[in-house]
Every structure is written in C-alpha cells, then in structure tokens.
Design a protein around this motif. Sequence first.
Motif, PDB file in Angstrom:
ATOM      1  N   THR A   1      -5.863  10.718  11.226  1.00 34.66           N
ATOM      2  CA  THR A   1      -6.459  11.008   9.919  1.00 34.66           C
ATOM      3  C   THR A   1      -5.714  10.284   8.808  1.00 34.66           C
ATOM      4  OG1 THR A   1      -7.187  13.190  10.671  1.00 34.66           O
ATOM      5  CG2 THR A   1      -7.069  12.848   8.297  1.00 34.66           C
ATOM      6  N   LEU A   2      -4.402  10.226   8.918  1.00 38.38           N
ATOM      7  CA  LEU A   2      -3.612   9.514   7.914  1.00 38.38           C
ATOM      8  C   LEU A   2      -4.004   8.037   7.866  1.00 38.38           C
ATOM      9  CD1 LEU A   2      -1.341   9.507   5.840  1.00 38.38           C
ATOM     10  CD2 LEU A   2       0.291   9.205   7.716  1.00 38.38           C
ATOM     11  N   LEU A   3      -4.182   7.415   9.029  1.00 38.81           N
ATOM     12  CA  LEU A   3      -4.626   6.017   9.048  1.00 38.81           C
ATOM     13  C   LEU A   3      -6.019   5.882   8.434  1.00 38.81           C
ATOM     14  CD1 LEU A   3      -3.473   4.428  12.424  1.00 38.81           C
ATOM     15  CD2 LEU A   3      -2.303   4.511  10.234  1.00 38.81           C
ATOM     16  N   GLY A   4      -6.881   6.872   8.672  1.00 37.44           N
ATOM     17  CA  GLY A   4      -8.214   6.845   8.068  1.00 37.44           C
ATOM     18  C   GLY A   4      -8.160   6.889   6.553  1.00 37.44           C
ATOM     19  N   LEU A   5      -7.220   7.649   6.014  1.00 37.65           N
ATOM     20  CA  LEU A   5      -7.048   7.709   4.560  1.00 37.65           C
ATOM     21  C   LEU A   5      -6.498   6.391   4.028  1.00 37.65           C
ATOM     22  CD1 LEU A   5      -5.560  11.307   4.335  1.00 37.65           C
ATOM     23  CD2 LEU A   5      -7.823  10.599   3.559  1.00 37.65           C
TER      24      LEU A   5
ATOM     25  N   GLY B   1      -6.914   3.516   5.445  1.00 35.30           N
ATOM     26  CA  GLY B   1      -7.956   2.521   5.642  1.00 35.30           C
ATOM     27  C   GLY B   1      -9.155   2.705   4.732  1.00 35.30           C
ATOM     28  N   LEU B   2      -9.098   3.724   3.865  1.00 29.98           N
ATOM     29  CA  LEU B   2     -10.148   4.000   2.877  1.00 29.98           C
ATOM     30  C   LEU B   2     -11.464   4.407   3.520  1.00 29.98           C
ATOM     31  CD1 LEU B   2      -9.452   1.095   0.343  1.00 29.98           C
ATOM     32  CD2 LEU B   2      -8.224   3.243   0.675  1.00 29.98           C
ATOM     33  N   PHE B   3     -11.397   4.990   4.726  1.00 27.94           N
ATOM     34  CA  PHE B   3     -12.603   5.517   5.348  1.00 27.94           C
ATOM     35  C   PHE B   3     -13.034   6.818   4.692  1.00 27.94           C
ATOM     36  CE2 PHE B   3     -10.667   2.961   8.759  1.00 27.94           C
ATOM     37  CZ  PHE B   3     -11.731   2.123   9.032  1.00 27.94           C
ATOM     38  N   ARG B   4     -12.089   7.506   4.049  1.00 29.05           N
ATOM     39  CA  ARG B   4     -12.382   8.751   3.344  1.00 29.05           C
ATOM     40  C   ARG B   4     -11.341   8.919   2.242  1.00 29.05           C
ATOM     41  NH1 ARG B   4     -10.122  10.224   8.350  1.00 29.05           N
ATOM     42  NH2 ARG B   4     -12.161  10.500   9.264  1.00 29.05           N
ATOM     43  N   PRO B   5     -11.687   9.628   1.161  1.00 29.57           N
ATOM     44  CA  PRO B   5     -10.699   9.865   0.115  1.00 29.57           C
ATOM     45  C   PRO B   5      -9.864  11.102   0.435  1.00 29.57           C
ATOM     46  CG  PRO B   5     -12.813  10.723  -0.582  1.00 29.57           C
ATOM     47  CD  PRO B   5     -13.038  10.083   0.772  1.00 29.57           C
ATOM     48  N   PRO B   6      -8.618  11.174  -0.057  1.00 29.31           N
ATOM     49  CA  PRO B   6      -7.852  12.402   0.089  1.00 29.31           C
ATOM     50  C   PRO B   6      -8.421  13.485  -0.826  1.00 29.31           C
ATOM     51  CG  PRO B   6      -6.670  10.860  -1.311  1.00 29.31           C
ATOM     52  CD  PRO B   6      -7.883  10.134  -0.800  1.00 29.31           C
ATOM     53  N   ASP B   7      -8.130  14.733  -0.502  1.00 27.86           N
ATOM     54  CA  ASP B   7      -8.558  15.832  -1.379  1.00 27.86           C
ATOM     55  C   ASP B   7      -7.750  15.835  -2.676  1.00 27.86           C
ATOM     56  OD1 ASP B   7     -10.397  16.697   0.520  1.00 27.86           O
ATOM     57  OD2 ASP B   7      -8.930  17.995   1.510  1.00 27.86           O
TER      58      ASP B   7
ATOM     59  N   GLY C   1      -3.900  13.786  -4.540  1.00 31.35           N
ATOM     60  CA  GLY C   1      -2.940  12.711  -4.379  1.00 31.35           C
ATOM     61  C   GLY C   1      -3.614  11.358  -4.550  1.00 31.35           C
ATOM     62  N   THR C   2      -2.852  10.301  -4.382  1.00 30.79           N
ATOM     63  CA  THR C   2      -3.384   8.962  -4.626  1.00 30.79           C
ATOM     64  C   THR C   2      -3.029   8.008  -3.498  1.00 30.79           C
ATOM     65  OG1 THR C   2      -1.406   8.384  -5.906  1.00 30.79           O
ATOM     66  CG2 THR C   2      -3.315   9.161  -7.151  1.00 30.79           C
ATOM     67  N   VAL C   3      -3.937   7.092  -3.244  1.00 37.47           N
ATOM     68  CA  VAL C   3      -3.682   5.932  -2.381  1.00 37.47           C
ATOM     69  C   VAL C   3      -3.692   4.726  -3.300  1.00 37.47           C
ATOM     70  CG1 VAL C   3      -4.466   4.548  -0.431  1.00 37.47           C
ATOM     71  CG2 VAL C   3      -4.764   7.031  -0.387  1.00 37.47           C
ATOM     72  N   ARG C   4      -2.571   4.016  -3.345  1.00 33.84           N
ATOM     73  CA  ARG C   4      -2.439   2.900  -4.292  1.00 33.84           C
ATOM     74  C   ARG C   4      -2.432   1.560  -3.557  1.00 33.84           C
ATOM     75  NH1 ARG C   4      -0.967   5.149  -9.138  1.00 33.84           N
ATOM     76  NH2 ARG C   4      -0.025   7.222  -8.993  1.00 33.84           N
TER      77      ARG C   4
ATOM     78  N   MET D   1       0.846  -1.188   0.000  1.00 33.46           N
ATOM     79  CA  MET D   1       0.000   0.000   0.000  1.00 33.46           C
ATOM     80  C   MET D   1       0.884   1.242   0.000  1.00 33.46           C
ATOM     81  SD  MET D   1      -2.852   1.234   2.789  1.00 33.46           S
ATOM     82  CE  MET D   1      -4.216   0.461   1.963  1.00 33.46           C
ATOM     83  N   THR D   2       0.509   2.227  -0.831  1.00 38.08           N
ATOM     84  CA  THR D   2       1.306   3.445  -0.977  1.00 38.08           C
ATOM     85  C   THR D   2       0.405   4.662  -1.005  1.00 38.08           C
ATOM     86  OG1 THR D   2       2.947   2.232  -2.297  1.00 38.08           O
ATOM     87  CG2 THR D   2       2.998   4.629  -2.422  1.00 38.08           C
ATOM     88  N   ALA D   3       0.805   5.723  -0.327  1.00 41.13           N
ATOM     89  CA  ALA D   3       0.144   7.020  -0.413  1.00 41.13           C
ATOM     90  C   ALA D   3       1.121   7.988  -1.069  1.00 41.13           C
ATOM     91  CB  ALA D   3      -0.259   7.523   0.966  1.00 41.13           C
TER      92      ALA D   3
END
Length: 253
Positions: free
Chosen positions: A41-45, A47-53, A55-58, A1-3
């Motif tokens: 909040t970073l863990l929430g992003l 964990g896909l609980f919310r999308p970032p404004d 950038g990407t979560v891969r 997993m990458t942010a």
Amino acid sequence: MTADDIRYAYGDEPLFSAASLSVAPGEVLTVVGPSGAGKTTLLGLLGLFRPPDAGTVRWEGRDVWGRSDEERLAIRRRIGTVFQEPALFNESVARNVGYGLRVRSSWRDRLRDAAARAIGRTDPSDRVREALETVGLAEKADRNALSLSGGEAQRVAFARALAVEPDVLLLDEPTSNLDPRNTAVLEAVVAEAREAGLGVVVATHDMHQAERISDRVAVLLDGTVIETGPPEQVFDDPDDPRTRKFVTGELLY
C-alpha cells in the motif's frame, strides 16, 4: 520523492498513522516489515495510484495531490512500478516491454519520436532493445511472453519499467520466489538503476537482500516508519528496540 506523515485506512481500519520516508536520486531505499504492515500500500501511495487520507506526497518539493490532474499525470509517467506478480500480455516479449511507451505517448510524444528518428536519435524501439539487454533477455525479444519462466517474466516486467526511462523505480517484492540466478540478475539491474541516477524504493521481506542492495533501510511497523538508516546500523545497531526485536525474530505478528 518524499512522503510526510501520510495516513491511510481501509474503511474504518487504519493502516498508517503517520508514515514518513524519502528517496533521493541515485539511492536504493528498502522498506522492510512483517506481512500486513502495508508495504504494498505504501508503494501504491508513492506511485500515485491513490491519495493518502492525510499527509503529503511531495515531488521536487511540492505536494503532488495539490497539483492539477495534468501535472500529476506527468509525474506518474516519471515513475516506474514493478509488482510482485508480473502481468504480461499474450504478445511478444518486445511488445510487452514497449507497452508503457505506447500507453504513455501523446501526440506530442509521437511527433517528438518521429523527429528524433529523422535525425538519427534514439527512438522507442531502441529503448525496448536497451531495456531487454539490461535484463539479459535481448535474444528472447520475439518469444511469446507467456512462454517464459517465472524469473524471466519478472525480468520482462523490469525491462518494461526501465523502457519508459523513469526517475523513480518502485519494486514490490521483486524477487519473491525467484531462483538465485534470476534474483542476482535483478539485483544487478537495481544497482545499474542506482548508478544511472534513479531513486529506487524496494519493498521486501528479505532482510538479507535489503542488506545487499540498500543505501538505506526503512522499518515499517505499527502503522509508521519507526526507523530509517544505513543497513549496517538498522540491522546491527538499531535505535528503536522494536527494530531489534523484528530483525531478530523476537517480534511476532
């Protein structure tokens, strides 16, 4: 997993300007930083609980938020999360641990589990038992979860996350306010998860814990991850002067 370069704001107040990190299978990554830096909040992003404004979560190289809802749900089911305050139900310990298995199961999953039982393979009840054995609470499976101590309750939360057999485990201040015995048990569980090939991300304010359990440490300051590296490098010989000030207590917030 990458942010990659994720940005996130609460209303008009930006929290992350461009934060990047990654965790590999069989690795423990700890995220350290002052209170209010955005670790939860970073863990929430992640964990896909919310999308970032921005950038990407891969996941496996592809942007999660560019996928279908069905694909994203399938990925979320491969992520286990343990929060700082365990939320347990007024039921037995075993029922609490099996909760994730019940809510994540589709009719296909139930058919698969029934077929597995018919040929003698592991079924969900076995996973509950194995998870409780991992955290040292097998003998309390029938106890009401609300009767447990705080440390035991957090161990139940760990077991619940492990029972769904995730690929990535996200832990938010997992041993905050726990006694040394429960802390040692949960740190041992983290080590077992790493040995089993899970990628583990731990948000913690405890830098001594980060030194004990980490393969790598990420320092979250000023809205971004300013430095990532092995714990001995980050804590003893950091590249960024802000990291040195943070770990020595010179940088006050």
